[in-house]
Write an enzyme that holds these catalytic residues in place. Structure first.
Site, mmCIF file in Angstrom:
data_model
loop_
_atom_site.group_PDB
_atom_site.id
_atom_site.type_symbol
_atom_site.label_atom_id
_atom_site.label_comp_id
_atom_site.label_asym_id
_atom_site.label_seq_id
_atom_site.Cartn_x
_atom_site.Cartn_y
_atom_site.Cartn_z
ATOM 1 N N THR A 19 0.851 -1.191 0.000
ATOM 2 C CA THR A 19 0.000 0.000 0.000
ATOM 3 C C THR A 19 0.885 1.238 0.000
ATOM 4 O OG1 THR A 19 -1.862 -1.071 1.109
ATOM 5 C CG2 THR A 19 -1.758 1.320 1.261
ATOM 6 N N PHE A 21 1.221 5.206 0.769
ATOM 7 C CA PHE A 21 0.673 6.255 1.618
ATOM 8 C C PHE A 21 1.306 7.589 1.243
ATOM 9 C CE2 PHE A 21 0.530 2.257 3.850
ATOM 10 C CZ PHE A 21 -0.710 2.236 4.457
#
Length: 353
Positions: free
Chosen positions: A254, A256
């Site tokens: 992921t 960010f």
């Protein structure tokens, strides 16, 4: 040479390292005084990138570069916390993957503020109640976090840095796997583990929660329930790891974003994010992207989102390699601005790893 003699030499080296670390910290504090007088920010992601990249290029081992990067990132974050204790707001609660990404970027010396949603992260930084915010932007298997993109439409905050975090999902709870009757987790985590759930827990109830940390909290309070969450969340709520790494993809990451009020300077290995709107006509998007091709700029991502102001009206989010202050980038953006309805530079920042 004996083990005892070698250990004595290591002890001497450790003392020298300690001396040099404190000397570095004193220099960092001197810089902090200058920055305070000049009204400059303390956090410099571009400087961190330059320092670490230079050292890894000079490294001749035997310490691998991946460990060297972690060592110096810890040193830099320690010196930053001595200069000023930054307030960092993140999409919480504690022990979410966003929290872990924030700690990875700013280290344990920052003050971390959890909030309930992405909108609050933006609002807290905009109001000056936090120095920086951390929000998820995309997952390698599930794609974009649309709400984060939408927030940039009306916000003047800038993207200062990015953090790429490998996501490991665990099934956490109390008791035995065969006694599980309910699984709590965030919709993204559930989607990333769907194949495993269908194979191993096909008849259990799947319940969506606002975060993986909240899921762990609920699992701790309910008999027969478990959660898909991180190892940190399991430890926080006193849960056992029933099954490790249940994510369907072995390459689950992921991305960010760190958001703040100022642009980041050039590091030499940067990425830029923009958004723009175009008039609806045949071939319009192709025409908008032409300046990037003509100036040799590599696009890494393009996403479209409805403006929510007019039916079938869209804005485009684009990531590309380079910094907004690079000459070729400036030329491409200038040409793009002449063609599009509006253009907004969200930020230029060091590439995450």
């Amino acid at each position: 040479m004996s083990v005892e003699k070698l250990r004595e030499e290591i002890d001497e080296i450790d003392l020298e390292i300690l001396k040099l670390l404190n000397e570095r910290a004193r220099k960092a504090l001197e810089i902090a005084k200058i920055k305070e007088k000049e009204g400059k920010g303390y956090y410099s992601p571009e400087r961190e990138k330059i320092v670490v990249d230079k050292l890894t290029k000079l490294n001749k081992g035997p310490i691998p570069n991946k460990y060297l990067k972690e060592i110096f990132k810890s040193i830099i974050n320690c010196c930053l916390s001595l200069q000023r204790k930054l307030r960092v707001v993140y999409f919480g609660p504690p022990a979410t993957f966003t929290h872990l990404a924030a700690i990875r970027n700013f280290g344990p010396g920052a003050e971390y503020i959890p909030v309930k949603n992405i909108r609050e992260v933006f609002a807290t930084v905009e109001k000056g109640k936090a120095d920086y915010g951390v929000v998820p932007i995309e997952n390698s298997t599930e794609g974009i976090v649309s709400h984060t993109l939408d927030m940039f439409l009306d916000s003047d905050l800038k993207i200062c840095a990015e953090v790429i975090l490998e996501i490991a999902h665990h099934l956490v709870g109390k008791g035995r796997l065969e006694d599980v009757r309910k699984v709590y987790s965030h919709p993204q985590a559930i989607a990333q583990c769907r194949m495993w759930l269908e194979e191993h827990l096909p008849s259990v109830e799947i319940c969506e929660t606002e975060s993986t940390a909240k899921a762990a909290q609920l699992a701790a309070e309910e008999e027969g329930a478990c959660a898909i969450a991180s190892e940190v969340a399991a430890a926080l709520y006193g849960l056992d790891i029933l099954e490790e790494h249940i994510e369907d993809s072995p390459h689950n990451y992921t991305r960010f974003l760190v958001i703040g009020r100022e642009y980041t300077e050039k590091s030499g290995d940067d990425k830029t994010s923009i958004l723009f709107s175009i008039r609806d006509r045949v071939g319009a998007l192709y025409e908008m992207l032409a300046p990037f091709r003509e100036h040799g700029i590599n696009l890494t991502k393009i996403e479209s989102r409805p403006t929510k102001k007019k039916a079938w009206e869209y804005v485009f989010f684009v990531d590309f390699e380079g910094h907004k202050d690079d000459e070729e980038v400036k030329k491409a953006l200038s040409e793009l601005e002449e063609k599009c309805f509006f253009l907004k530079i969200l930020g230029s920042y060091p590439k995450g790893e």
